[in-house]
Enzyme design. Structure first.
Site, PDB file in Angstrom:
ATOM      1  N   HIS A   1       7.763   6.699  10.363  1.00 23.14           N
ATOM      2  CA  HIS A   1       7.001   6.863   9.222  1.00 23.14           C
ATOM      3  C   HIS A   1       6.646   7.909   8.968  1.00 23.14           C
ATOM      4  O   HIS A   1       4.873   7.998   9.300  1.00 23.14           O
ATOM      5  CB  HIS A   1       6.084   5.518   9.292  1.00 23.14           C
ATOM      6  CG  HIS A   1       5.569   5.054   8.021  1.00 23.14           C
ATOM      7  ND1 HIS A   1       5.760   5.754   6.833  1.00 23.14           N
ATOM      8  CD2 HIS A   1       4.988   4.026   7.702  1.00 23.14           C
ATOM      9  CE1 HIS A   1       5.001   5.196   5.983  1.00 23.14           C
ATOM     10  NE2 HIS A   1       4.521   4.005   6.425  1.00 23.14           N
TER      11      HIS A   1
ATOM     12  N   ARG B   1       0.900  -1.116   0.034  1.00 21.11           N
ATOM     13  CA  ARG B   1      -0.017  -0.228   0.098  1.00 21.11           C
ATOM     14  C   ARG B   1       0.738   1.420  -0.064  1.00 21.11           C
ATOM     15  O   ARG B   1       0.489   2.194  -0.579  1.00 21.11           O
ATOM     16  CB  ARG B   1      -0.884  -0.013   1.260  1.00 21.11           C
ATOM     17  CG  ARG B   1      -0.280  -0.415   2.502  1.00 21.11           C
ATOM     18  CD  ARG B   1      -1.293  -0.585   3.298  1.00 21.11           C
ATOM     19  NE  ARG B   1      -2.392  -1.653   3.227  1.00 21.11           N
ATOM     20  CZ  ARG B   1      -3.576  -1.499   3.623  1.00 21.11           C
ATOM     21  NH1 ARG B   1      -4.190  -0.439   3.886  1.00 21.11           N
ATOM     22  NH2 ARG B   1      -4.288  -2.651   3.411  1.00 21.11           N
ATOM     23  N   THR B   2       1.899   1.275   0.753  1.00 17.71           N
ATOM     24  CA  THR B   2       2.462   2.535   0.719  1.00 17.71           C
ATOM     25  C   THR B   2       3.314   2.848  -0.454  1.00 17.71           C
ATOM     26  O   THR B   2       3.487   3.938  -1.076  1.00 17.71           O
ATOM     27  CB  THR B   2       3.595   2.338   2.040  1.00 17.71           C
ATOM     28  OG1 THR B   2       3.212   1.986   3.183  1.00 17.71           O
ATOM     29  CG2 THR B   2       4.469   3.573   1.910  1.00 17.71           C
TER      30      THR B   2
ATOM     31  N   ARG C   1      12.195   2.924   1.919  1.00 16.58           N
ATOM     32  CA  ARG C   1      11.883   2.346   2.980  1.00 16.58           C
ATOM     33  C   ARG C   1      12.952   1.098   3.255  1.00 16.58           C
ATOM     34  O   ARG C   1      13.528   0.527   2.540  1.00 16.58           O
ATOM     35  CB  ARG C   1      10.540   1.455   2.946  1.00 16.58           C
ATOM     36  CG  ARG C   1      10.011   0.387   4.003  1.00 16.58           C
ATOM     37  CD  ARG C   1       8.750  -0.320   3.876  1.00 16.58           C
ATOM     38  NE  ARG C   1       8.031   0.953   4.371  1.00 16.58           N
ATOM     39  CZ  ARG C   1       6.502   0.578   4.518  1.00 16.58           C
ATOM     40  NH1 ARG C   1       6.119  -0.720   4.516  1.00 16.58           N
ATOM     41  NH2 ARG C   1       5.781   1.432   4.916  1.00 16.58           N
TER      42      ARG C   1
ATOM     43  N   LYS D   1      23.358  -9.647  -3.420  1.00 16.38           N
ATOM     44  CA  LYS D   1      24.761  -9.512  -3.958  1.00 16.38           C
ATOM     45  C   LYS D   1      25.911  -8.955  -3.088  1.00 16.38           C
ATOM     46  O   LYS D   1      26.967  -8.946  -3.579  1.00 16.38           O
ATOM     47  CB  LYS D   1      24.862  -9.115  -5.232  1.00 16.38           C
ATOM     48  CG  LYS D   1      23.965  -9.523  -6.340  1.00 16.38           C
ATOM     49  CD  LYS D   1      23.842  -8.837  -7.862  1.00 16.38           C
ATOM     50  CE  LYS D   1      22.908  -9.346  -8.604  1.00 16.38           C
ATOM     51  NZ  LYS D   1      22.481  -8.457  -9.780  1.00 16.38           N
TER      52      LYS D   1
END
Lengths: 320, 428
Positions: free
Chosen positions: A136, A58-59, A108, A86
């Site tokens: 947030h 959703r974000t 994020r 990697k």
């Protein structure tokens, strides 16, 4: 109008006037988003990269939509799968992206402070879409906009935040924002899910839902992560629901017009009763999602203005 | 027979106090202390060194220096650590065995001794691990290691969780009179922690450990000392809560001493600010109340030893999100200037400071160093306690530059360092 930030890394550095500026602009974008033609062009020509080191639906969708509605070129990078595996470090990834000249970087990351670190290494505007347990900010801003529209104001309200406060970046940003706007904040949850030093946050702490919800205007529920449900922090899912799950009976202790919020995704029957979540008279959960897009449009708009202004200054008017 | 006269000095004697005077060094040993009048007289055959009124103190004996040989020589070698030590007034480095591989056999210890001898300008005394591979399961060959020159036994920050293993190792060490160094920390509570729990760590969203974990670790070790009677030193006591237990153990006559690191003495948790990983140390920096309590404890002698906990880390292991970043800070060169902050703030006198930096660690290890007395080795540091400077981490001699004092205003510089009477740093 004032918004003097280069990045949006958290609520902590924002002044109340900057929060108000952002919410006022977001209000206008709510109107735009409700029109048939939802297109603006304030981000036209700019490149927005969404970098998600942690799964998000959703974000990420909300940021993507916000960028596209304002005309930015949006690129999504799912970082769980790629270079981290990697062995590339966060800073190398940031430098690589920086070389592609993005203008807005939405990040994020599962570790607190990782977005701050990244912001020090790139020369574009960085938006924190959640870092570890730290902040947030856009979630807190969209919650604030939802509250302001439902209650007509964003000050002198009694607001309860319930559930897993300890592991929640949403709770931290909300505590900071609602505190800056002079609201009375109550935290409700089992003591195992309260952060240390909580008494110094300028909040009231309850471990009883009924006492904590007494006469509040807003009830914010938090998601309880699945991995914290059995044994480690709480005895079981069903005991948690019994003591801390929001249902009509517990909500009856709040003010009759109290609104119910949840940042999603919900665990129905764990932290919130399903019927209550769907009750359009009490729940503003859908509005929160709508406000999310508008708030992110406003945030990116303001940061882009500052970015352009800064570039004009350093390049003598020639955009690079 | 070479004779050197250090005159016009402010002598910092940890056993006595501060006096103006001079001292004579003969064949690498301090042979006599003189008053200014005596020093003014004629001393045939002596080389005269004018100390210019600066402080002359016994060289620092630093317990717990990590030199990254073997295994990670790119972070620090005996050469670079030795040069850093000399520049910092450290004349004896007591090295940690938490290398790769760990120093857990006479053969690996011999490697350390050999490398140290060929590369380091200051004394190096190696420590060995208490259990093989620092795994906490089988004790090392404590007897052989003692014969090979190990001065103490420690698994460093690996806490031995199996108390049966630890109690046997302590009992065995006791029979040989070996010193065991513990890291008082409850491993369960502190697992995964990057900061000290409290408002600050909660605001920053960092996984944190309660200061109580230190007291729990110390309480456990003290109980085992009562049981075994071993010689024990706690590497770092950093919280107020652990101090009463330490005081009680000393009063009850247990053979216990404790140290603390320069970072816990001069910095607090708020210095982490916006996730500055150079401030990530183990145990994590504490609240200001704890820092003040530890300073008091050091002055009162409850905490005996002040050390650098020199832990080199390369840029790559620090340029990471805070939780992922490596712990530790280099401090050989900043130990004295940072410690002088406590002198300038009036918390400690210079003799008190050198008791913790030189005399007490030397006594604990049974070394003749650490004092200004006839017959003691002429390991000396000449420093100006007042000269101000701003530290640039890239001027450090350590290969790794991970100091939390980068850009810090410090006061006090080493002018010269002498080991066995010979100058290893400075231009005197």
């Amino acid at each position: 109008m004032s918004f003097a930030q280069r990045h949006l890394l958290g609520i902590e550095p924002l002044a109340p006037s900057e929060i108000t500026t952002l919410l006022d602009l977001a209000d206008q974008y709510v109107a735009l988003n409700r029109r048939d033609v939802k297109h603006g062009d304030v981000l036209a020509g700019l490149t927005q990269i969404n970098m998600f080191f942690e799964a998000s639906t959703r974000t990420q969708a909300s940021f993507e939509l916000a960028g596209k509605r304002l005309g930015a070129d949006v690129m999504n990078m799912s970082m769980q799968a790629s270079s981290i595996k990697k062995g590339e470090t966060l800073i190398d990834t940031a430098m690589t992206l920086n070389a592609m000249h993005p203008d807005l970087l939405v990040v994020r990351h599962p570790h607190s402070g990782a977005v701050d670190l990244l912001a020090q290494k790139v020369n574009c505007a960085v938006l924190n879409a959640g870092d570890g347990r730290h902040e947030h900010p856009t979630q807190a801003l969209l919650d604030a906009l939802t509250i302001r529209r439902a209650k007509g104001r964003l000050h002198r309200l009694n607001i309860a935040i319930c559930g897993d406060i300890a592991h929640s970046r949403v709770a931290r940003s909300n505590i900071l924002l609602l505190g800056k706007m002079e609201n009375r904040i109550r935290l409700i949850g089992p003591p195992t899910l309260m952060p240390a030093g909580i008494a110094d946050f300028g909040v009231e702490v309850y471990d009883d839902m009924r006492a904590g919800l007494q006469d509040v205007d807003v009830v914010m529920m938090l998601r309880l992560q699945k991995e914290r449900m059995d044994g480690g922090f709480i005895p079981s899912e069903r005991e948690y629901y019994h003591r801390f799950g929001l249902d009509a009976e517990k909500l009856a202790h709040a003010k009759p017009d109290a609104i119910v919020m949840h940042p999603g995704p919900m665990n129905r029957g764990v932290e919130i009763d399903g019927t209550l979540a769907d009750d359009i008279n009490r729940s503003v959960i859908q509005e929160q999602v709508e406000m999310g897009v508008a708030v992110r449009m406003a945030a990116m708009d303001l940061l882009a203005r500052n970015l352009r202004a800064a570039r004009r200054q350093t390049t003598g008017g020639v955009l690079v | 027979m070479t004779t050197t006269l250090f005159h016009n000095a402010r002598l910092i004697d940890p056993e006595g106090g501060e006096t103006n005077g001079a001292l004579i060094v003969q064949n690498g040993l301090i042979s006599r202390l003189l008053s200014p009048q005596e020093a003014a007289g004629d001393l045939p055959g002596a080389t005269r060194i004018d100390c210019g009124g600066l402080c002359l103190a016994p060289g620092i004996v630093d317990i717990g220096v990590k030199v990254c040989e073997p295994g990670e020589r790119h972070k620090e070698s005996f050469r670079s650590a030795g040069l850093a030590a000399a520049a910092g007034g450290v004349t004896t480095m007591v090295t940690r065995p938490d290398t790769t591989p760990a120093i857990d056999s006479p053969e690996t210890l011999e490697f350390v001794t050999r490398r140290a001898k060929e590369a380091s300008p200051v004394h190096v005394l190696p420590m060995a691990t208490l259990t093989k591979g620092r795994a906490g399961r089988e004790m090392t060959e404590i007897g052989f290691l003692l014969d090979a020159g190990a001065v103490a036994f420690t698994d460093c920050d690996h806490v031995i969780t199996n108390t049966k293993v630890l109690s046997r190792a302590l009992t065995y060490a006791r029979s040989l009179g070996a010193l065991v160094i513990g890291h008082p920390q409850d491993p369960g509570l502190s697992e995964g922690a990057a900061a000290t729990s409290g408002k600050f760590a909660s605001l920053r969203g960092l996984p944190a450990v309660s200061p109580m974990a230190e007291r729990m670790g110390l309480d456990r070790d003290i109980a085992l000392l009562e049981m075994t009677g071993a010689r024990y030193h706690a590497d770092q006591i950093t919280t107020a809560r652990a101090l009463p237990a330490l005081m009680r153990a000393k009063r009850n006559g247990l053979d216990i001493t404790a140290g603390t690191s320069i970072h816990h003495l001069t910095l607090n948790e708020l210095d982490l600010a916006d996730y500055r990983t150079f401030f990530k140390v183990k145990p994590p920096l504490r609240a200001e109340d704890d820092r003040l309590a530890v300073i008091d404890a050091l002055r009162e002698g409850v905490i005996d030893i002040l050390c650098s906990m020199h832990t080199p880390q390369d840029e790559e292991s620090k340029r990471l999100p805070f939780e992922e970043a490596a712990s530790g800070a280099v401090a050989l060169e900043t130990l004295l200037p940072a410690a002088l902050r406590l002198y300038h703030s009036g918390d400690l006198t210079l003799p008190e400071l050198f008791r913790a930096l030189a005399l007490n660690p030397a006594n604990r290890l049974g070394l003749p160093q650490g004092r200004l007395r006839a017959g003691a080795p002429a390991d000396l540091v000449l420093f100006d306690p007042d000269v101000p400077f701003v530290l640039d981490r890239f001027t450090l001699r350590s290969k790794s530059k991970n100091t939390p004092f980068d850009g810090a205003r410090l006061q006090g510089k080493v002018r010269a360092t002498f080991v066995n009477g010979s100058c290893v740093f400075g231009d005197l």
